[in-house]
Design a protein around this motif. Sequence first.
Motif, PDB file in Angstrom:
ATOM      1  N   TYR A 130     -17.108  -5.370 -69.609  1.00  0.00           N
ATOM      2  CA  TYR A 130     -17.574  -5.870 -70.905  1.00  0.00           C
ATOM      3  C   TYR A 130     -16.552  -5.585 -72.010  1.00  0.00           C
ATOM      4  O   TYR A 130     -16.360  -6.414 -72.913  1.00  0.00           O
ATOM      5  CB  TYR A 130     -18.935  -5.259 -71.260  1.00  0.00           C
ATOM      6  CG  TYR A 130     -20.081  -6.022 -70.626  1.00  0.00           C
ATOM      7  CD1 TYR A 130     -20.608  -7.157 -71.248  1.00  0.00           C
ATOM      8  CD2 TYR A 130     -20.625  -5.632 -69.407  1.00  0.00           C
ATOM      9  CE1 TYR A 130     -21.643  -7.871 -70.672  1.00  0.00           C
ATOM     10  CE2 TYR A 130     -21.661  -6.342 -68.816  1.00  0.00           C
ATOM     11  CZ  TYR A 130     -22.168  -7.463 -69.460  1.00  0.00           C
ATOM     12  OH  TYR A 130     -23.190  -8.182 -68.878  1.00  0.00           O
TER      13      TYR A 130
ATOM     14  N   ARG B 281     -13.617  -8.151 -71.561  1.00  0.00           N
ATOM     15  CA  ARG B 281     -13.917  -9.517 -71.997  1.00  0.00           C
ATOM     16  C   ARG B 281     -13.676  -9.685 -73.499  1.00  0.00           C
ATOM     17  O   ARG B 281     -13.266 -10.754 -73.952  1.00  0.00           O
ATOM     18  CB  ARG B 281     -15.352  -9.891 -71.645  1.00  0.00           C
ATOM     19  CG  ARG B 281     -15.668 -10.197 -70.164  1.00  0.00           C
ATOM     20  CD  ARG B 281     -14.482 -10.312 -69.280  1.00  0.00           C
ATOM     21  NE  ARG B 281     -14.815 -10.797 -67.937  1.00  0.00           N
ATOM     22  CZ  ARG B 281     -13.989 -10.787 -66.916  1.00  0.00           C
ATOM     23  NH1 ARG B 281     -12.774 -10.289 -67.081  1.00  0.00           N
ATOM     24  NH2 ARG B 281     -14.330 -11.262 -65.735  1.00  0.00           N
TER      25      ARG B 281
ATOM     26  N   ASP C  93     -21.871 -14.603 -63.816  1.00  0.00           N
ATOM     27  CA  ASP C  93     -21.948 -13.217 -63.355  1.00  0.00           C
ATOM     28  C   ASP C  93     -20.857 -12.926 -62.334  1.00  0.00           C
ATOM     29  O   ASP C  93     -19.887 -13.681 -62.198  1.00  0.00           O
ATOM     30  CB  ASP C  93     -23.344 -12.925 -62.800  1.00  0.00           C
ATOM     31  CG  ASP C  93     -23.738 -13.870 -61.675  1.00  0.00           C
ATOM     32  OD1 ASP C  93     -22.849 -14.395 -60.973  1.00  0.00           O
ATOM     33  OD2 ASP C  93     -24.953 -14.092 -61.478  1.00  0.00           O
TER      34      ASP C  93
ATOM     35  N   SER D 168     -16.546 -14.330 -66.800  1.00  0.00           N
ATOM     36  CA  SER D 168     -17.736 -13.883 -66.076  1.00  0.00           C
ATOM     37  C   SER D 168     -17.850 -12.367 -66.163  1.00  0.00           C
ATOM     38  O   SER D 168     -16.848 -11.652 -66.187  1.00  0.00           O
ATOM     39  CB  SER D 168     -17.677 -14.345 -64.613  1.00  0.00           C
ATOM     40  OG  SER D 168     -16.498 -13.891 -63.978  1.00  0.00           O
ATOM     41  N   SER D 169     -19.080 -11.874 -66.217  1.00  0.00           N
ATOM     42  CA  SER D 169     -19.336 -10.463 -66.485  1.00  0.00           C
ATOM     43  C   SER D 169     -20.369  -9.900 -65.519  1.00  0.00           C
ATOM     44  O   SER D 169     -21.167 -10.661 -64.959  1.00  0.00           O
ATOM     45  CB  SER D 169     -19.846 -10.293 -67.925  1.00  0.00           C
ATOM     46  OG  SER D 169     -18.992 -10.932 -68.854  1.00  0.00           O
TER      47      SER D 169
ATOM     48  N   GLY E  47     -23.981 -11.161 -65.618  1.00  0.00           N
ATOM     49  CA  GLY E  47     -23.762 -12.024 -66.776  1.00  0.00           C
ATOM     50  C   GLY E  47     -24.850 -13.068 -66.915  1.00  0.00           C
ATOM     51  O   GLY E  47     -24.741 -14.178 -66.385  1.00  0.00           O
TER      52      GLY E  47
ATOM     53  N   ASN F 210     -25.638 -14.033 -72.356  1.00  0.00           N
ATOM     54  CA  ASN F 210     -24.262 -13.564 -72.501  1.00  0.00           C
ATOM     55  C   ASN F 210     -23.286 -14.735 -72.509  1.00  0.00           C
ATOM     56  O   ASN F 210     -22.357 -14.783 -73.324  1.00  0.00           O
ATOM     57  CB  ASN F 210     -23.934 -12.595 -71.368  1.00  0.00           C
ATOM     58  CG  ASN F 210     -22.567 -11.959 -71.526  1.00  0.00           C
ATOM     59  OD1 ASN F 210     -22.240 -11.452 -72.584  1.00  0.00           O
ATOM     60  ND2 ASN F 210     -21.775 -11.998 -70.474  1.00  0.00           N
ATOM     61  N   SER F 211     -23.483 -15.686 -71.609  1.00  0.00           N
ATOM     62  CA  SER F 211     -22.584 -16.847 -71.534  1.00  0.00           C
ATOM     63  C   SER F 211     -22.615 -17.643 -72.833  1.00  0.00           C
ATOM     64  O   SER F 211     -21.570 -18.068 -73.351  1.00  0.00           O
ATOM     65  CB  SER F 211     -22.979 -17.747 -70.359  1.00  0.00           C
ATOM     66  OG  SER F 211     -22.831 -17.059 -69.136  1.00  0.00           O
TER      67      SER F 211
ATOM     68  N   GLN G 231     -20.845 -15.699 -75.646  1.00  0.00           N
ATOM     69  CA  GLN G 231     -19.394 -15.736 -75.449  1.00  0.00           C
ATOM     70  C   GLN G 231     -18.816 -17.075 -75.881  1.00  0.00           C
ATOM     71  O   GLN G 231     -17.814 -17.135 -76.604  1.00  0.00           O
ATOM     72  CB  GLN G 231     -19.068 -15.479 -73.976  1.00  0.00           C
ATOM     73  CG  GLN G 231     -19.245 -14.045 -73.525  1.00  0.00           C
ATOM     74  CD  GLN G 231     -18.974 -13.902 -72.042  1.00  0.00           C
ATOM     75  OE1 GLN G 231     -19.466 -14.682 -71.220  1.00  0.00           O
ATOM     76  NE2 GLN G 231     -18.193 -12.899 -71.689  1.00  0.00           N
TER      77      GLN G 231
ATOM     78  N   PHE H  36     -26.056  -6.370 -70.653  1.00  0.00           N
ATOM     79  CA  PHE H  36     -25.721  -7.266 -71.755  1.00  0.00           C
ATOM     80  C   PHE H  36     -26.160  -6.673 -73.093  1.00  0.00           C
ATOM     81  O   PHE H  36     -25.388  -6.655 -74.066  1.00  0.00           O
ATOM     82  CB  PHE H  36     -26.383  -8.625 -71.536  1.00  0.00           C
ATOM     83  CG  PHE H  36     -26.436  -9.494 -72.762  1.00  0.00           C
ATOM     84  CD1 PHE H  36     -25.274  -9.974 -73.344  1.00  0.00           C
ATOM     85  CD2 PHE H  36     -27.656  -9.820 -73.349  1.00  0.00           C
ATOM     86  CE1 PHE H  36     -25.317 -10.772 -74.488  1.00  0.00           C
ATOM     87  CE2 PHE H  36     -27.714 -10.616 -74.482  1.00  0.00           C
ATOM     88  CZ  PHE H  36     -26.542 -11.085 -75.056  1.00  0.00           C
TER      89      PHE H  36
ATOM     90  N   GLY I  42     -22.738  -5.997 -74.406  1.00  0.00           N
ATOM     91  CA  GLY I  42     -22.237  -7.328 -74.731  1.00  0.00           C
ATOM     92  C   GLY I  42     -22.877  -7.967 -75.933  1.00  0.00           C
ATOM     93  O   GLY I  42     -22.590  -9.122 -76.247  1.00  0.00           O
TER      94      GLY I  42
END
Length: 341
Positions: free
Chosen positions: A42, A45, A69, A94-95, A98, A102-103, A106, A140, A144
């Motif tokens: 995290y 990213r 993810d 990707s996390s 994820g 989160n996507s 981002q 997240f 995140g």
Amino acid sequence: MKSKPFLLYPVVLFLFIFLVDKIFLLPIFHDEFLQAGNSVFYFQRKELAKRLLADKEASEKNLALVFGDSRSYPFSELGIPEPYRKNWTLYNFSSPQGIPMNSYIQLKKLLDMGIKPEFVILSLSPEAFDDNKGFILSPFLRMGCDKECLDIVWKDIPIKEKWNFFLDKVFVIRSLELNLSLFSSRLKRGKLREYKSAYNEEFQLINYTKGEYLMYGVQSNPIEKIKKDTVRIGSLYMSSYTPGTSQIPYVEAFLDLAQKNQIKTLVLWPKVYGDYYKYFEKFHIKEVWWEPMEVLAKSYGAHTLNWNKEGTCDLFNDASHQSAFCFIDQMKEIWVNYAER
């Protein structure tokens, strides 16, 4: 009535612990405090977004971004087939765990920074949509999601996770999920500086390229090992399954954002090991989750791709992750059929 001061001992002890806990509010524990795994990814990213903004090549070539993810870790610029590779650059955001929230966050932040991709891959996993599995949402929220992000997603956070988030604020050490064995190991080796990215080997490995993580490519594990892993993750993620509502608005928000910015989009369902997929069949995941995702994606002009079918690569690192060896042919499929279409 006789004085009984010992009755105050628990209160004093609680106050002492409460005050000591506030040490963990210091910036050193939040700005850059890398333990292992989730916290490293995290943090990286965020650094990756800065690198992308400064990358002149990204503005000169077609830009592809990957969100999702850990099943999407191996998506790499190296996998873009010739002759297309010379015209493209790819960054992988990707996390760990994820989730779609989160996507979306981002992608929104990158667009707000002035970064506009030509093509995005949104990788989805059904496990992320089960609101009863709070441990999926936790990474997240802890690592995140900043204040601006919380203002956006708070209304969709399940009540139980809001309570856990509140406890993380009251008892700060909870939010760190302090790994005592790792701390002890680093302390004994005189390596406490590994909490900083400049000295953290895991961070350096991930940060060496453009976000991809190819460790899943080093081997295709024996079937016996993968079957054992199937039992482990099956009991963890799929002992029960109830599709929730918290993540669907962020799939739609992501698709809406991509459509408004005229970004070609592929919504992908990565493949899992066959025995693990049987858990999906038990809960009719394809019917109750994937097919509605397909309808939603197509309503925004996005393409969809389901790799959980016959004829797709059957090499696996574990029950949940294909080997990166699979992604050579799969990247070719994506670029020929979707990115360059």
